[in-house]
Scaffold this active site. Structure first.
Site, PDB file in Angstrom:
ATOM      1  N   TYR A 237     -34.794   0.189  20.260  1.00 48.15           N
ATOM      2  CA  TYR A 237     -35.551   0.020  19.019  1.00 48.15           C
ATOM      3  C   TYR A 237     -36.048  -1.421  18.850  1.00 48.15           C
ATOM      4  CZ  TYR A 237     -34.624   4.483  16.621  1.00 48.15           C
ATOM      5  OH  TYR A 237     -34.587   5.793  16.227  1.00 48.15           O
TER       6      TYR A 237
ATOM      7  N   ASP B 266     -28.988  13.705  14.085  1.00 49.04           N
ATOM      8  CA  ASP B 266     -29.845  14.803  13.589  1.00 49.04           C
ATOM      9  C   ASP B 266     -29.306  16.132  14.114  1.00 49.04           C
ATOM     10  OD1 ASP B 266     -31.705  13.212  12.193  1.00 49.04           O
ATOM     11  OD2 ASP B 266     -33.391  14.438  12.917  1.00 49.04           O
TER      12      ASP B 266
ATOM     13  N   LYS C 171     -25.326   6.548  29.028  1.00 51.15           N
ATOM     14  CA  LYS C 171     -25.958   7.162  30.206  1.00 51.15           C
ATOM     15  C   LYS C 171     -25.674   6.234  31.391  1.00 51.15           C
ATOM     16  CE  LYS C 171     -28.576  10.334  32.161  1.00 51.15           C
ATOM     17  NZ  LYS C 171     -28.225  11.772  32.270  1.00 51.15           N
TER      18      LYS C 171
HETATM   19  C1  IPM Z   1     -33.087   7.391  10.858  1.00 52.92           C
HETATM   20  C2  IPM Z   1     -34.571   7.533  10.981  1.00 52.92           C
HETATM   21  C3  IPM Z   1     -35.157   6.178  11.383  1.00 52.92           C
HETATM   22  C4  IPM Z   1     -34.554   5.779  12.707  1.00 52.92           C
HETATM   23  C5  IPM Z   1     -36.702   6.138  11.439  1.00 52.92           C
HETATM   24  C6  IPM Z   1     -37.326   6.580  10.149  1.00 52.92           C
HETATM   25  C7  IPM Z   1     -37.209   4.764  11.843  1.00 52.92           C
HETATM   26  O1  IPM Z   1     -34.893   8.529  11.896  1.00 52.92           O
HETATM   27  O2  IPM Z   1     -32.633   6.583  10.008  1.00 52.92           O
HETATM   28  O3  IPM Z   1     -32.358   8.075  11.576  1.00 52.92           O
HETATM   29  O4  IPM Z   1     -35.015   6.209  13.766  1.00 52.92           O
HETATM   30  O5  IPM Z   1     -33.578   5.014  12.695  1.00 52.92           O
HETATM   31 MG    MG Z   2     -33.234   9.628  12.591  1.00 53.33          MG
END
Ligand code: IPM
Ligand code: MG
Length: 364
Positions: free
Chosen positions: A143, A251, A191
């Site tokens: 990121y 998620d 990984k």
């Molecule tokens: C999360 C979201 C964020 C991330 C996005 C909106 C930048 O998906 O908080 O999980 O990827 O961290």
């Molecule tokens: Mg997310």
């Protein structure tokens, strides 16, 4: 009696609808337990771009730095998703505030309410009793790694996955410390069969583990972890992983809890913590009162506990949510065919139910 300054960053989409209820719940807690919470709303994301042309105005960042805790809704808008050429994007506001505040540890508990097990697409017997605590590294990895660019001819794009030992060690330590208060098992997800940064990750986690001889450490590759998570969720207790693997796995893990609409998170580190639902801005249902505010409300429980050390107050919020679910109240996303139509509530109705169910210890 505590006196705290809380910044509310509603953001985009359903953000304003859900943070409104997070705030009302905190106000109720303050009045019942005799605390004083001051609130101030600031802009972030698309809402901030519209007003100021930047996703994180300086004024927002300064107010956040001075506050005791931050409640955030969500950022994101569909107009950017289908237009990769846009340079200024709502998500940049979120990434920048995490980085500026040094919030390297993103804590995402997978809380399972028995009443919602049916809302999951997974078999109930796999889920009952599962309880997982994720530690996602939040200010490093792919990121943030440099360089990141598009070649002049536009044909090549580069992102960099970089981790330092220091970055891995500090998130690993948080995970092990949490494991000591739970079932003393840590899964570290990487990984390492392919990535050099993952080999550093694994080596460093092994070093930190030396300080926690009672904790069982299991290394797992990300592909296997994604599979094991839905095959046998109960094998996991604490999971620690990097920024992007953690984004994806949490998620996925939301399905263990039944709905993305139920999961809170805390981002902590050097500075004021941010508390936010793990769901996004959900533009498809924004403004229709269909959003489930419970993830945001549960995020306020994390705030009360982690940032303010108000354990009873935190528990009173969790108990209120538990109670309304036991009484059968649902939002659409967590309802089933068996939910009576008059028990399917909108955002404000369910938010109100939670507020009404918050009780102070004298009454309990
Ligand atoms: C999360 C979201 C964020 C991330 C996005 C909106 C930048 O998906 O908080 O999980 O990827 O961290
Ligand atoms: Mg997310």
């Amino acid at each position: 009696m505590a006196e705290k300054n809380i910044i509310v960053l509603p953001g985009d989409g359903i953000g304003p609808e859900v943070t409104a209820w997070g705030r009302k719940v905190l106000e109720e807690v303050a009045s019942r337990f005799g605390h004083t919470f001051h609130f101030e709303e600031k802009l972030i994301g698309h809402a901030a771009i519209e007003a100021t042309e930047t996703p994180l105005p300086d004024d927002t960042l300064e107010a956040c730095k001075k506050s005791d805790a931050i409640l955030l809704g969500a950022v994101g808008h569909p107009m950017y998703d289908n237009d990769p050429s846009r340079k200024v994007r709502p998500e940049q506001g979120l990434l920048k505030i995490r980085k500026e505040l040094g919030l390297y540890a993103n804590i995402r508990p997978i809380i399972i309410f028995d009443e919602l097990i049916h809302a999951s697409s997974l078999k109930s017997e796999l889920l009952r009793g599962a309880d997982i605590l994720f530690f996602r590294e939040l200010t490093g990895g792919i990121y943030f790694g440099e360089p990141r660019y598009r070649s002049d001819d536009g044909q090549i794009a580069v992102d960099t996955l970089k981790y330092s030992k220091m970055e891995v060690a500090r998130i690993a330590r948080k995970a092990f410390e949490a494991a000591m208060t739970r079932n003393k098992r840590v899964h570290s997800v990487d990984k390492a069969n392919v990535l050099e940064s993952s080999r550093l990750w694994r080596e460093t986690v092994n070093e930190v583990a030396q300080d926690f001889p009672e904790v069982e450490l299991i290394h797992m590759f990300i592909d296997n972890a994604a599979m094991q998570l839905i095959r046998q969720p109960k094998q996991f207790d604490v999971v620690v992983t990097g920024n992007m693997f953690g984004d994806i796995l949490t998620d996925e893990a939301s399905q263990i809890a039944g709905s993305l609409g139920m999961l809170p998170s805390a981002s902590v580190g050097d500075h004021t913590g941010i508390y936010e639902p793990i769901h996004g801005s959900a533009p498809d249902i924004a403004g229709q009162k269909l959003a489930n505010p419970l993830a945001t409300i549960l995020s306020t429980a994390l705030m009360l506990d982690i940032s303010f050390g108000l354990k009873e107050e935190s528990q009173s919020v969790i108990d209120a949510v538990d109670q309304i679910l036991k009484e059968g109240w649902r939002t659409k996303d967590i309802s089933s065919d068996e939910t009576p139509a008059d028990h399917v509530l909108d955002t404000d109705e369910i938010g109100n139910k939670v507020v009404q169910h918050i009780i102070s210890p004298v009454e309990a």
